[in-house]
Design a protein around this motif. Structure first.
Motif, short mmCIF file in Angstrom:
data_model
loop_
_atom_site.label_atom_id
_atom_site.label_comp_id
_atom_site.label_asym_id
_atom_site.label_seq_id
_atom_site.Cartn_x
_atom_site.Cartn_y
_atom_site.Cartn_z
N UNK A 171 -52.93 -20.92 18.04
CA UNK A 171 -51.93 -20.40 17.12
C UNK A 171 -50.94 -19.54 17.88
N UNK A 172 -49.78 -19.30 17.23
CA UNK A 172 -48.71 -18.57 17.90
C UNK A 172 -49.14 -17.21 18.42
N UNK A 173 -49.77 -16.32 17.62
CA UNK A 173 -50.15 -15.00 18.16
C UNK A 173 -51.07 -15.11 19.37
N UNK A 174 -52.07 -15.99 19.28
CA UNK A 174 -53.00 -16.16 20.40
C UNK A 174 -52.28 -16.75 21.62
N UNK B 130 -48.81 -13.64 27.71
CA UNK B 130 -48.53 -12.30 28.23
C UNK B 130 -49.60 -11.86 29.24
N UNK B 131 -50.85 -12.21 28.99
CA UNK B 131 -51.92 -11.86 29.93
C UNK B 131 -51.71 -12.56 31.27
N UNK B 132 -51.24 -13.81 31.24
CA UNK B 132 -50.95 -14.52 32.49
C UNK B 132 -49.86 -13.81 33.27
N UNK B 133 -48.81 -13.36 32.56
CA UNK B 133 -47.69 -12.65 33.22
C UNK B 133 -48.18 -11.34 33.83
N UNK C 208 -41.13 -14.04 18.72
CA UNK C 208 -42.53 -14.46 18.49
C UNK C 208 -43.54 -13.57 19.19
N UNK C 209 -43.10 -12.82 20.21
CA UNK C 209 -44.03 -11.91 20.89
C UNK C 209 -43.29 -10.63 21.25
N UNK C 210 -43.99 -9.48 21.02
CA UNK C 210 -43.40 -8.18 21.34
C UNK C 210 -44.52 -7.18 21.58
#
Length: 876
Positions: free
Chosen positions: A256-259, A265-268, A292-294
């Motif tokens: 899903x989008x949040x996951x 983000x964890x990869x970055x 979608x992510x912040x």
């Protein structure tokens, strides 16, 4: 009775006298033994000190302390000699009147001063010196010494020798007229010096060993730091590769989008600190931004969708390029009304320290942005972080693109359940999109594999893939002994000229065109690879004999020699090729590549644009050249070079007016090596400066004997390398070396090669100005070989020109004679002395004399001679 008494009286008197003498002798022996006991105790204390101290300075202090118990030594110092440089220093000094000589004479060389005084006299003679004021005056009047320091009552200096060489002088002196030194003090000092010489050498070697250990420790530390950096870079590359695979897996995970965005983000964060990060995407109409992510360290409120305005994100999307901004950059953009002019409420950058924005390419268009920023001054992003994030963003964009496509597909499936019949065509289109995504992923995976083994610019196999195929070829011919293959190492000529004149973009075009031409020269089963730069290699698989390799090499040379066209510019290049063929059972991929590389360099040495087949004997010759160079280095360090003198004669009176100093070397295998060969060896080994300084020091040592044999009215000529003029610190070293000699600088001529003057005129102008202040005479040698313009001589403080010896040999026709006449007239007009080098016949002497030349040198006038060796003199 009285007669008997008279007869016994004389024997009693004689007995008394004998007993008195015996008593005096016993007192003398008791005093001598007592003093011997004191000396023995002092030496034992010195030996004890030698085992306890850790430095020479502590040892000298102990020597001084115990020496005061034996003789009046309140005024005491030790002078040491550096055998290699000849410099004298004073590591320990104690005097009740005078300060340390370096403080008394701060502007003069301490070593030179000591050489001129009593200390230098002891160093030169190697004998103990005990003198009073009258003896000092006698030595001053005899010009043996220069009187330095305050007058003293008595001065005693004893040499300290190591292997029959005076390495130090122990000095005591007294200003007290009640104190006297005699044979006992001289003997005592000599005995002490004999015992402390070994201790001084041991402590000196100990200090040298500690310095060597410190230097080695420093080198190991640097190697460790370098290894840590390499490990860091490797781990960083591994993390990057792992992150790319994780991104690819995320794109296919169906999360899903949040996951999905949280995992992204964890990869970055594994690659770069990203505690403050957001991803912004454009809607399909490109009118609104969604987030979608912040995530932020300060604000927890997730921003909602908003229309496009003039914020930082819009600024980056507008320019379509990555940005790294700090607070000053952001304030400058605000001041220039580039951002937040229309929507100041969007400005939340007041507390930001740095901001990075990367455009995200989706469907080959900029459809979003990846942004990270920091609030802390300790969190600093650099250009390499921007480059890393830019590279990763391509894969992130592909993952988001695939995620959006998957979402679109899922929505289509949901709608398909309601309108199956009506949306059959739409489903087909979506299937096409899916196939396109699959192809893109496969292409991406294939591209990663291809990029790992191919050159990014030309598309050819890279070094890793080539070495792999070369290993396979070697293993194959070992199993099939009747088959063979060849390896061609190709280096392009004038490639650096293209980059320097037309830029790297044209250089890349040149390499791409060259790769295309090389492909046309080989078969489909052969391998063409680019090792890097302008180096290419060809593996010719299964050849009949060496002629096949020659044919390919000639084909390559013809292809590369054809003109290249870059717009309106036509450029010509060439190829130097080294060839080696299989057949040696000990061959490895590295050895064959090295052999081909060696043959290629031989081809470049042969004039470029040709090929050379590797010959093992040539490799052996190269090793001999390396061994010869190593012998030269050792000979220079061991002072095995000798100095000869070539007379420079007045062509009219045939009298010697000057001497040119030339070095020679008696090699145990190759015999006498002249100055010209030594210059080439020094140039190959980058030892031109050291060789010149060696000649100057050797001339300085020989100068006293030269005065005795030839008088003081002759000038001395030295040929020096232009390397002295290229760097300021090297030029300062030359000036210092000249100042430290006893040579009369007004009679010294320094000549520099004309070819170097033509190539670097500005360095010669500035360097000559500094040398001219020393009072030396400056000249240009090998004049006529570099064809320097006459106007360049006007800017130099020159006093002489020395013609090139090759010009003298070419004196055959009228044109050459006219040219020599022009040289002489031009030099005469500029008030320059001219010297003719290489005169080999009386006819040449008569011609040059008739043209107005005054001075010359060569076998027709005089042969080089050598001085007879004297003690500690290294001139032949």
């Amino acid at each position: 009775m009285f007669r008997d008494e008279d007869e016994t009286t004389p024997p009693r008197a004689r007995e008394v006298e004998r007993l008195k003498k015996r008593l005096y002798r016993l007192k003398y022996l008791a005093h001598k033994y007592k003093r011997a006991e004191v000396v023995q105790n002092a030496l034992l204390e010195l030996s004890h000190i030698a085992t306890q101290v850790s430095s020479l300075e502590e040892f000298y202090l102990g020597v001084h302390h115990h020496l005061k118990q034996l003789i009046s030594a309140d005024n005491f110092f030790i002078a040491t000699l550096d055998v290699n440089s000849g410099a004298i220093s004073v590591p320990f000094f104690a005097d009740e009147k005078d300060a340390h000589p370096s403080q008394l004479y701060p502007e003069q060389s301490l070593s030179t001063l000591l050489q001129q005084g009593l200390t230098g006299y002891v160093f030169r003679t190697g004998q103990t010196l005990l003198c009073d004021e009258s003896k000092v005056d006698e030595l001053v009047n005899a010009e043996e010494i220069v009187n330095l320091g305050s007058p003293c009552h008595l001065w005693l200096g004893v040499p300290i020798k190591h292997e029959d060489i005076v390495t130090a002088v122990l000095v005591v002196q007294t200003y007290d007229t009640n104190v006297s030194y005699g044979d006992i003090e001289v003997e005592l000092m000599t005995f002490i010096c004999h015992h402390i010489t070994g201790v001084m050498e041991r402590l000196k070697h100990q200090e040298q060993l500690e310095q060597a250990i410190q230097q080695r420790t420093k080198e190991l530390s640097q190697a460790y730091d370098k290894l840590k950096q390499e490990v860091y870079e490797r781990r960083r590359a591994e993390r990057l590769q792992k992150s790319l695979f994780e991104i690819a897996e995320l794109a296919s995970s169906g999360s899903d989008n949040p996951v999905f965005y949280t995992q992204l983000h964890n990869v970055i964060r594994h690659l770069i600190p990203a505690n403050n990060c957001y991803i912004a995407l454009l809607n399909e109409e490109s009118t609104h931004l969604t987030f979608p992510f912040y995530v932020s360290q300060i604000e927890n409120q997730h921003p909602g969708a908003r229309p496009l305005q003039d914020g930082l994100t819009e600024y980056m999307l507008k320019h379509k390029r990555p940005l790294l901004l700090d607070q000053n950059d952001i304030n400058n953009l605000i001041a220039a009304k580039e951002i937040y002019a229309k929507a100041p409420t969007l400005n939340h950058t007041q507390t930001m320290h740095q901001w990075i924005g990367i455009p995200l390419f989706i469907h080959d268009e900029v459809r979003g942005a990846l942004t990270i920023y920091s609030f802390s001054m300790t969190q600093n992003y650099q250009t390499k972080d921007l480059e890393l994030l830019t590279f990763v963003s391509q894969h992130i964009g592909a993952a988001i693109e695939k995620k959006l496509a998957a979402e679109s597909l899922r929505r289509s499936y949901e709608e398909l359940e309601e309108k199956v019949a009506a949306r059959t065509t739409a489903l087909a289109e979506l299937n096409k999109d899916l196939e396109k995504e699959i192809r893109q992923r496969r292409n991406m995976e294939a591209k990663l594999v291809h990029d790992a083994k191919h050159d990014a610019l030309t598309g050819l196999p890279n070094r890793a893939m080539f070495m792999e195929r070369l290993n396979h070829a070697i293993k194959h011919v070992r199993r099939h002994s009747l088959e063979q293959f060849a390896l061609l190492f190709i280096d392009l000529d004038r490639f650096k000229l293209i980059n320097d004149t037309m830029g790297h973009l044209e250089g890349d075009r040149f390499l791409i065109e060259t790769a295309t031409r090389l492909r046309s020269c080989i078969r489909s089963n052969d391998t063409l690879a680019r090792l890097g730069g302008d180096e290419f290699v060809i593996l010719l698989d299964t050849i009949n004999d060496m002629n096949d390799a020659r044919d390919v090499a000639e084909r390559v040379i013809r292809k590369i020699s054809q003109s290249y066209h870059f717009g309106t510019i036509e450029f010509h290049s060439g190829a130097s090729i080294g060839i080696t063929i299989s057949g040696n059972k000990l061959d490895t991929s590295e050895s064959m590549l090295r052999n081909a590389d060696t043959a290629m360099y031989q081809a470049k040495a042969n004039g470029k644009g040709c090929y050379v087949i590797f010959d093992d004997s040539a490799s052996q010759q190269k090793m001999q050249d390396i061994a010869f160079e190593n012998d030269f280095r050792q000979a220079l360090q061991a002072d095995e070079l000798q100095l000869n003198f070539l007379p420079i004669v007045d062509l009219q009176t045939r009298q010697t007016r000057s001497l040119e100093c030339r070095l020679s070397w008696e090699h145990p295998q190759w015999g006498s090596i002249p100055q010209e060969v030594l210059n080439k060896l020094a140039e190959q080994a980058n030892l031109q400066v050291e060789l010149d300084k060696y000649a100057i020091r050797l001339l300085d040592k020989c100068y006293h004997q030269l005065l005795i044999s030839h008088g003081d009215n002759l000038d001395l000529h030295l040929m020096l390398s232009s390397q002295h003029l290229k760097h300021k610190h090297v030029l300062r070293g030359l000036k210092t070396t000249l100042k430290q000699t006893q040579l009369p600088l007004s009679q010294l001529w320094l000549f520099f090669n004309e070819k170097a003057l033509v190539q670097e005129t500005e360095n010669h102008i500035s360097g000559f100005e500094l040398l001219n202040k020393l009072g030396v005479n400056l000249g240009i040698s090998h004049y006529g070989s570099g064809h320097s313009p006459l106007n360049s001589l006007l800017f130099l403080p020159l006093k002489g020109l020395k013609l090139d010896a090759n010009i003298t040999k070419q004196l055959q026709d009228e044109q050459h004679i006219k040219l020599m006449s022009a040289y002489q007239k031009a030099a005469s007009t500029l008030e320059l002395q001219t010297f003719v080098d290489g005169l080999q016949s009386p006819e040449q002497i008569n011609i040059f004399h008739a043209l107005g030349y005054r001075f010359g040198q060569g076998c027709a006038l005089a042969s080089p001679f050598a001085l007879v060796e004297t003690q500690q003199l290294v001139c032949a």
